[in-house]
Scaffold this motif. Structure first.
Motif, PDB file in Angstrom:
ATOM      1  N   GLY A 272       0.846  -1.190   0.000  1.00  0.00           N
ATOM      2  CA  GLY A 272       0.000   0.000   0.000  1.00  0.00           C
ATOM      3  C   GLY A 272       0.879   1.237   0.000  1.00  0.00           C
ATOM      4  N   PRO A 273       0.242   2.418  -0.087  1.00  0.00           N
ATOM      5  CA  PRO A 273       1.004   3.658  -0.199  1.00  0.00           C
ATOM      6  C   PRO A 273       1.873   3.919   1.033  1.00  0.00           C
ATOM      7  N   PRO A 274       2.875   4.768   0.874  1.00  0.00           N
ATOM      8  CA  PRO A 274       3.738   5.062   2.029  1.00  0.00           C
ATOM      9  C   PRO A 274       2.947   5.774   3.131  1.00  0.00           C
ATOM     10  N   GLY A 275       3.370   5.554   4.360  1.00  0.00           N
ATOM     11  CA  GLY A 275       2.750   6.258   5.484  1.00  0.00           C
ATOM     12  C   GLY A 275       1.378   5.741   5.858  1.00  0.00           C
ATOM     13  N   SER A 276       1.096   4.472   5.513  1.00  0.00           N
ATOM     14  CA  SER A 276      -0.230   3.952   5.858  1.00  0.00           C
ATOM     15  C   SER A 276      -0.172   3.083   7.114  1.00  0.00           C
ATOM     16  N   GLY A 277       1.026   2.872   7.633  1.00  0.00           N
ATOM     17  CA  GLY A 277       1.150   2.152   8.903  1.00  0.00           C
ATOM     18  C   GLY A 277       1.625   0.718   8.776  1.00  0.00           C
ATOM     19  N   LYS A 278       2.220   0.356   7.645  1.00  0.00           N
ATOM     20  CA  LYS A 278       2.644  -1.045   7.446  1.00  0.00           C
ATOM     21  C   LYS A 278       3.716  -1.431   8.476  1.00  0.00           C
ATOM     22  N   THR A 279       4.774  -0.625   8.497  1.00  0.00           N
ATOM     23  CA  THR A 279       5.860  -0.958   9.434  1.00  0.00           C
ATOM     24  C   THR A 279       5.395  -0.819  10.878  1.00  0.00           C
ATOM     25  N   SER A 280       4.651   0.259  11.148  1.00  0.00           N
ATOM     26  CA  SER A 280       4.210   0.465  12.530  1.00  0.00           C
ATOM     27  C   SER A 280       3.362  -0.703  13.001  1.00  0.00           C
ATOM     28  N   PHE A 281       2.526  -1.219  12.107  1.00  0.00           N
ATOM     29  CA  PHE A 281       1.657  -2.322  12.510  1.00  0.00           C
ATOM     30  C   PHE A 281       2.484  -3.581  12.811  1.00  0.00           C
ATOM     31  N   ILE A 282       3.458  -3.870  11.956  1.00  0.00           N
ATOM     32  CA  ILE A 282       4.278  -5.070  12.171  1.00  0.00           C
ATOM     33  C   ILE A 282       5.025  -4.969  13.508  1.00  0.00           C
ATOM     34  N   GLN A 283       5.522  -3.774  13.778  1.00  0.00           N
ATOM     35  CA  GLN A 283       6.251  -3.600  15.049  1.00  0.00           C
ATOM     36  C   GLN A 283       5.304  -3.741  16.240  1.00  0.00           C
ATOM     37  N   ALA A 284       4.115  -3.170  16.109  1.00  0.00           N
ATOM     38  CA  ALA A 284       3.157  -3.268  17.213  1.00  0.00           C
ATOM     39  C   ALA A 284       2.724  -4.716  17.411  1.00  0.00           C
ATOM     40  N   LEU A 285       2.567  -5.425  16.305  1.00  0.00           N
ATOM     41  CA  LEU A 285       2.162  -6.832  16.392  1.00  0.00           C
ATOM     42  C   LEU A 285       3.254  -7.665  17.076  1.00  0.00           C
ATOM     43  N   ALA A 286       4.485  -7.406  16.695  1.00  0.00           N
ATOM     44  CA  ALA A 286       5.613  -8.117  17.325  1.00  0.00           C
ATOM     45  C   ALA A 286       5.595  -7.857  18.821  1.00  0.00           C
ATOM     46  N   GLY A 287       5.415  -6.605  19.189  1.00  0.00           N
ATOM     47  CA  GLY A 287       5.387  -6.246  20.612  1.00  0.00           C
ATOM     48  C   GLY A 287       4.266  -6.959  21.345  1.00  0.00           C
ATOM     49  N   THR A 288       3.108  -7.015  20.727  1.00  0.00           N
ATOM     50  CA  THR A 288       1.952  -7.654  21.368  1.00  0.00           C
ATOM     51  C   THR A 288       2.208  -9.131  21.616  1.00  0.00           C
ATOM     52  N   LEU A 289       2.877  -9.788  20.673  1.00  0.00           N
ATOM     53  CA  LEU A 289       3.102 -11.230  20.814  1.00  0.00           C
ATOM     54  C   LEU A 289       4.435 -11.541  21.490  1.00  0.00           C
ATOM     55  N   ALA A 290       5.098 -10.503  22.006  1.00  0.00           N
ATOM     56  CA  ALA A 290       6.414 -10.638  22.633  1.00  0.00           C
ATOM     57  C   ALA A 290       7.438 -11.241  21.667  1.00  0.00           C
ATOM     58  N   TYR A 291       7.425 -10.767  20.459  1.00  0.00           N
ATOM     59  CA  TYR A 291       8.428 -11.165  19.473  1.00  0.00           C
ATOM     60  C   TYR A 291       9.399 -10.011  19.245  1.00  0.00           C
ATOM     61  N   ASP A 292      10.601 -10.355  18.790  1.00  0.00           N
ATOM     62  CA  ASP A 292      11.570  -9.347  18.370  1.00  0.00           C
ATOM     63  C   ASP A 292      11.438  -9.153  16.864  1.00  0.00           C
ATOM     64  N   ILE A 293      12.144  -8.140  16.376  1.00  0.00           N
ATOM     65  CA  ILE A 293      12.144  -7.912  14.926  1.00  0.00           C
ATOM     66  C   ILE A 293      13.582  -8.011  14.421  1.00  0.00           C
ATOM     67  N   CYS A 294      13.774  -8.753  13.353  1.00  0.00           N
ATOM     68  CA  CYS A 294      15.086  -8.770  12.693  1.00  0.00           C
ATOM     69  C   CYS A 294      14.939  -8.014  11.378  1.00  0.00           C
ATOM     70  N   LEU A 295      15.521  -6.853  11.347  1.00  0.00           N
ATOM     71  CA  LEU A 295      15.360  -5.976  10.191  1.00  0.00           C
ATOM     72  C   LEU A 295      16.396  -6.344   9.131  1.00  0.00           C
ATOM     73  N   LEU A 296      15.892  -6.749   7.986  1.00  0.00           N
ATOM     74  CA  LEU A 296      16.830  -7.217   6.948  1.00  0.00           C
ATOM     75  C   LEU A 296      16.816  -6.245   5.776  1.00  0.00           C
ATOM     76  N   ASN A 297      17.988  -5.763   5.433  1.00  0.00           N
ATOM     77  CA  ASN A 297      18.092  -4.856   4.295  1.00  0.00           C
ATOM     78  C   ASN A 297      18.772  -5.600   3.145  1.00  0.00           C
ATOM     79  N   LEU A 298      17.973  -5.963   2.153  1.00  0.00           N
ATOM     80  CA  LEU A 298      18.519  -6.793   1.072  1.00  0.00           C
ATOM     81  C   LEU A 298      19.532  -6.040   0.220  1.00  0.00           C
ATOM     82  N   SER A 299      19.481  -4.717   0.265  1.00  0.00           N
ATOM     83  CA  SER A 299      20.417  -3.954  -0.572  1.00  0.00           C
ATOM     84  C   SER A 299      21.724  -3.657   0.151  1.00  0.00           C
TER      85      SER A 299
END
Ligand code: ADP
Length: 475
Positions: A272-299
């Motif tokens: 979806g378009p930028p600034g719609s909350g994609k990253t924020s949602f994933i981070q919030a979801l990880a937090g809710t389930l007590a998961y960490d995030i491994c940020l991978l930059n393919l470039s």
């Protein structure tokens, strides 16, 4: 008489020795006479004796030190493959911070750091998708010898780096820390290690830890962040629920996957378009389930298919792998040769890595993109992406919801001085506005609304929000 003359005197003396049949006692007393009377013999024996004495003393000292080391010193070695390694360095750095914060009233036992001249810097760099970046510096004890006192016992810390041998793949040199102490308390090291671990864990408790790749290893990036409540990311009706439910049902079915020999993995694509909350949602979801995030930059420079494979096979427990703007990783590239792309990670290599997971190992990958149309259909195949969800610009209901979150709380309402019914009316107006603009193909991003709500009061926000709408094609 010089030394050569002395030697010839000896030779002469030897020549004078009878070769046959002199009685033994005569022979002995003859030698004793020569040695006893000759100052060179005396000096030689004196020196020899001194040498022997010193050697014996040195060996004795070495033996004593070995015995002392064996009997009284306790040593602990930690290498940089072990998790305690980072914990211990961070613990030392933490002691140092305390030390420098109150250096004037510093108890002696905390002054080790101030006396230490060998520091190392660990720089962490995070490039965000909007182009901004963060750099963090952490000062830790550098290679060399340091001293500190722990629970009344002096400890020596020796940090050594093996420059010739590198760890396979990562290219990181081997390092060891050797802690030595005279204390006979064998529990001292376990206590120290658990203090270091507790400090590391305390910092993370109830927080979201983001890991980034360091060579082929994952390391926590910066300080753990405060978890964001899931409801604070306002998505369109049912969207958050769909993803949350899918993921929790996946997490409950580990055995089901294992029984059927299916790789235990799930891939999500939020587009979806930028600034719609994609990253924020994933981070919030990880937090809710007590998961960490491994940020991978393919470039990332230097990342190859092999390294990527290693990274994805060694994701820390309870972590989502997050690949932002996955389209950019391959589309920006100039094709260089028959095998593919300029960057070291190839598209086919990436697909292989996504497919190759040992069954039983859990792997949850979230990818985001602003341009789903640019993605190769091979990537969106089930097994690689199991659930693709559109996270769009603000819908009328979303805009209103965000408005209420910002201005509807008791504090916010009091601060704005707007009565409840008036606030409700303003919310209605915003909803209508978003709906009306959408009919003409103009949309507003949730990020833009958030920015406005931070700056302005509720009335002003409604007046000014029209400026934020842009013409956007619906994906
Ligand atoms: P995206 O990943 O879609 O580009 P981000 O998650 O990076 O968007 O959001 C950028 C900023 O906008 C963040 O500060 C976030 O809080 C805010 N934001 C974006 N979408 C939402 C939303 N749906 N609800 C609440 N805040 C949002």
């Amino acid at each position: 008489m010089d030394a050569t003359q002395g030697q010839s005197a000896l030779v002469e003396a030897a020549k004078m020795q009878p070769t046959t049949s002199l009685p033994q006692s005569l022979n002995a007393s003859f030698l004793t006479n020569i040695m006893g009377d000759n100052p060179y013999f005396q000096a030689g024996f004196g020196l020899m004796g001194l040498g022997v004495g010193l050697t014996a003393l040195r060996q004795g000292a070495m033996l004593a030190s070995t015995v002392l080391r064996r009997r009284m010193l306790v040593e602990l070695e930690i290498n940089n493959k072990d998790r305690s390694y980072e914990w211990f360095l961070a613990w030392m750095a933490h002691q140092a911070q305390h030390a420098s914060a109150s250096s004037s009233k510093l108890p002696w036992k905390n002054r080790w750091w101030l006396a230490s001249h060998q520091l190392s810097v660990e720089t962490m760099y995070e490039q965000r998708k909007n182009g901004s970046s963060s750099v963090l510096f952490k000062l830790v004890a550098g290679p060399g010898t340091h001293w500190f006192k722990y629970r009344g016992a002096w400890m020596q810390v020796k940090r050594e780096r093996e420059t010739r041998a590198m760890q396979m793949m990562s290219g990181v040199p081997w390092e060891t820390i050797t802690l030595t102490t005279l204390s006979r308390d064998r529990l001292l090291f376990p206590r120290l290690l658990s203090d270091a671990r507790d400090l590391a864990m305390k910092g993370q408790e109830g927080k979201l830890v983001i890991h980034t790749a360091w060579g082929i290893e994952w390391r926590p990036f910066g300080q753990p962040r405060r978890k964001r409540p899931l409801h604070s990311v306002v998505l369109d009706e049912g969207v958050a629920d769909t993803i949350h439910r899918d993921l929790t049902s996946f997490l409950e079915r580990r055995q089901w996957y294992a029984d059927r020999g299916i790789p235990y993995r799930r891939g999500y694509l939020l587009y979806g378009p930028p600034g719609s909350g994609k990253t924020s949602f994933i981070q919030a979801l990880a937090g809710t389930l007590a998961y960490d995030i491994c940020l991978l930059n393919l470039s990332e420079r230097g990342l190859t298919d092999d390294k990527l494979n290693h990274l994805l096979s060694n994701v820390p427990d309870r972590s989502f792998v997050l690949i932002e703007d996955v389209d950019a990783a391959f589309n920006k590239r100039v094709k260089t040769g028959e095998d593919g792309y300029q960057s070291a990670v190839t598209f086919s290599g990436f697909l292989n890595v996504l497919d190759g997971v040992a069954s039983g190992e859990e792997r949850i990958i979230f990818m985001t993109t602003n341009h789903i149309e640019k993605l190769d259909p091979a990537l969106i195949r089930p097994g690689r992406v199991d659930l693709a969800v559109l996270i769009d610009d603000a819908s009328p209901a979303q805009a209103r919801n965000l408005f209420t979150q910002f201005y509807g709380g008791d504090d916010a309402r009091q601060a704005a001085g707007v009565p409840d019914d008036e606030l409700k009316g303003l919310g209605d107006m915003l909803e209508h506005k978003v709906a009306a603009e959408a009919k003409t193909g103009r949309r507003v991003s949730m990020a833009a609304l958030q920015g406005l709500f931070i700056r302005a009061g509720p009335k002003e926000a409604i007046d000014r929000c029209t400026e934020l709408f842009v013409t956007r094609r619906t994906p």
